[in-house]
Scaffold this motif. Structure first.
Motif, PDB file in Angstrom:
ATOM      1  N   ARG A 116      24.614  34.977  35.515  1.00  0.00           N
ATOM      2  CA  ARG A 116      25.047  35.246  36.887  1.00  0.00           C
ATOM      3  C   ARG A 116      24.878  33.993  37.733  1.00  0.00           C
ATOM      4  O   ARG A 116      23.924  33.229  37.543  1.00  0.00           O
ATOM      5  CB  ARG A 116      24.224  36.388  37.511  1.00  0.00           C
ATOM      6  CG  ARG A 116      24.494  37.753  36.870  1.00  0.00           C
ATOM      7  CD  ARG A 116      25.878  38.260  37.228  1.00  0.00           C
ATOM      8  NE  ARG A 116      26.207  39.539  36.618  1.00  0.00           N
ATOM      9  CZ  ARG A 116      26.896  39.686  35.491  1.00  0.00           C
ATOM     10  NH1 ARG A 116      27.309  38.624  34.830  1.00  0.00           N
ATOM     11  NH2 ARG A 116      27.165  40.884  35.021  1.00  0.00           N
TER      12      ARG A 116
ATOM     13  N   SER B 268      18.422  30.409  39.465  1.00  0.00           N
ATOM     14  CA  SER B 268      17.133  30.987  39.845  1.00  0.00           C
ATOM     15  C   SER B 268      16.635  30.423  41.179  1.00  0.00           C
ATOM     16  O   SER B 268      17.435  30.046  42.040  1.00  0.00           O
ATOM     17  CB  SER B 268      16.120  30.802  38.718  1.00  0.00           C
ATOM     18  OG  SER B 268      16.380  31.702  37.651  1.00  0.00           O
TER      19      SER B 268
ATOM     20  N   ILE C  43      19.132  41.879  36.448  1.00  0.00           N
ATOM     21  CA  ILE C  43      19.331  40.440  36.557  1.00  0.00           C
ATOM     22  C   ILE C  43      17.941  39.814  36.541  1.00  0.00           C
ATOM     23  O   ILE C  43      17.095  40.160  37.358  1.00  0.00           O
ATOM     24  CB  ILE C  43      20.062  40.046  37.848  1.00  0.00           C
ATOM     25  CG1 ILE C  43      21.467  40.650  37.886  1.00  0.00           C
ATOM     26  CG2 ILE C  43      20.140  38.518  37.975  1.00  0.00           C
ATOM     27  CD1 ILE C  43      22.193  40.449  39.214  1.00  0.00           C
TER      28      ILE C  43
ATOM     29  N   TYR D  96      20.034  34.881  35.980  1.00  0.00           N
ATOM     30  CA  TYR D  96      20.479  34.032  37.083  1.00  0.00           C
ATOM     31  C   TYR D  96      20.085  32.602  36.744  1.00  0.00           C
ATOM     32  O   TYR D  96      18.923  32.227  36.845  1.00  0.00           O
ATOM     33  CB  TYR D  96      19.831  34.508  38.386  1.00  0.00           C
ATOM     34  CG  TYR D  96      20.096  33.631  39.590  1.00  0.00           C
ATOM     35  CD1 TYR D  96      21.207  32.787  39.683  1.00  0.00           C
ATOM     36  CD2 TYR D  96      19.228  33.661  40.687  1.00  0.00           C
ATOM     37  CE1 TYR D  96      21.434  32.003  40.789  1.00  0.00           C
ATOM     38  CE2 TYR D  96      19.439  32.878  41.809  1.00  0.00           C
ATOM     39  CZ  TYR D  96      20.541  32.043  41.849  1.00  0.00           C
ATOM     40  OH  TYR D  96      20.764  31.256  42.958  1.00  0.00           O
TER      41      TYR D  96
ATOM     42  N   VAL E  48      24.633  37.056  42.416  1.00  0.00           N
ATOM     43  CA  VAL E  48      23.283  37.558  42.689  1.00  0.00           C
ATOM     44  C   VAL E  48      23.152  37.964  44.151  1.00  0.00           C
ATOM     45  O   VAL E  48      22.537  38.992  44.470  1.00  0.00           O
ATOM     46  CB  VAL E  48      22.226  36.506  42.310  1.00  0.00           C
ATOM     47  CG1 VAL E  48      20.828  36.986  42.685  1.00  0.00           C
ATOM     48  CG2 VAL E  48      22.283  36.214  40.812  1.00  0.00           C
TER      49      VAL E  48
ATOM     50  N   THR F 133      15.361  36.491  36.838  1.00  0.00           N
ATOM     51  CA  THR F 133      15.299  35.232  37.565  1.00  0.00           C
ATOM     52  C   THR F 133      13.877  34.696  37.503  1.00  0.00           C
ATOM     53  O   THR F 133      12.951  35.403  37.115  1.00  0.00           O
ATOM     54  CB  THR F 133      15.765  35.439  39.022  1.00  0.00           C
ATOM     55  OG1 THR F 133      15.793  34.176  39.711  1.00  0.00           O
ATOM     56  CG2 THR F 133      14.849  36.386  39.781  1.00  0.00           C
TER      57      THR F 133
END
Length: 288
Positions: free
Chosen positions: A160, A271, A241, A268, A165, A243
């Protein structure tokens, strides 16, 4: 005593499994040791001194998109294929990746392979520390490498970007799980990169990656993994998701989710290294 996890060549294997398969002709091993700045450790230098027999070194900072301002972001498909060919890793190979911390940066390489459509890759549970503690063989010999072709099919659903996000955080249709330490998540500890804001993505949940590990650096069993997510209020009925600070320990969360059978997860890549640098993105502080 912890219950050992079942070996799965697509997620996680034990030192016993690797020792038993060490001479398999289609096995390829990566040392993906990477350490946080200031740790006074050098993954490649340690590899040169000692590694598991047959291991190649996987440099997550070099096998990356060097055009990006973010650290070790996903490399272009062509670069990934080129690096794998040069290291003699191709179609039909079973890959096992480990690191010098136990279970840390190796998960990032596992996720990267999955992103590139490769499923026959597993993380070595407990990594180099467990291997050495058990008195298993190490060497400084470099493996003989012959070029091999790898077919890559990028699985875009596994990654992502910041726009995706931000949308997920606004709509609340995903659960966003942050692997950073609690004091970084709450904003009580400063971020390591200069100029970066402290806090977390609004609505995200904090599962420090260490809560998924046993004292010896191995991953907890399925019950322990679920308990860690439950304790953080993670709603596993939603797509996830993951991160973290720079996309490394987020992959440990992704690996743990895969281990308990949750497959609708993505990472992600930018991040907090990305989110924390943009003043126009909202942040939250304090506990979730």
């Amino acid at each position: 005593m912890t219950t050992p996890l079942q070996d799965d060549p697509q997620t996680l294997v034990s030192t016993e499994w690797l020792a038993a398969h060490l001479k398999d002709p289609d096995l390829r091993i990566f040392d993906a040791s990477w350490y946080l700045p200031g740790s006074d450790r050098d993954g490649r230098a340690e590899y040169d001194i000692a590694h598991i027999p047959g291991a190649r070194f996987f440099d997550i900072d070099e096998i990356a998109d060097l055009r990006s301002d973010m650290p070790h972001t996903v490399p272009p498909v062509e670069k990934f294929m080129s690096r794998m060919r040069a290291m003699g890793v191709g179609d039909g190979h079973q890959v096992v990746v480990y690191d010098g911390s136990g279970l840390f940066s190796a998960a990032r390489v596992w996720w990267l392979f999955r992103l590139m459509g490769q499923k026959n890759i597993a993380v070595l549970d407990g990594g180099m520390p467990k291997w050495i503690a058990e008195g298993r063989k190490i060497t400084d010999d470099k493996p003989l490498i012959r070029d091999r072709h790898m077919t890559v099919s990028r699985q875009n659903q596994l990654v992502r970007d910041v726009t995706q996000v931000a949308r997920a955080a606004k709509l609340g249709d995903h659960v966003i799980i942050d692997a950073r330490a609690a004091d970084r998540f709450t904003g009580d500890a400063p971020e390591p990169r200069e100029g970066m804001r402290s806090g977390h993505i609004p609505g995200s949940r904090n599962v420090p990656y260490t809560t998924l590990l046993n004292a010896d650096g191995t991953m907890k069993d399925a019950d322990g993994i679920r308990a860690a997510f439950d304790a953080a209020g993670v709603d596993l009925s939603k797509p996830a998701i993951t991160t973290c600070g720079s996309g490394v320990t987020a992959a440990i969360l992704s690996l743990a989710l895969e281990r308990i059978g949750k497959t609708d997860h993505s990472l992600y890549d930018g991040s907090w290294s990305e989110w924390g640098m943009y003043d126009d993105l909202p942040i939250a502080t304090g506990a979730a």
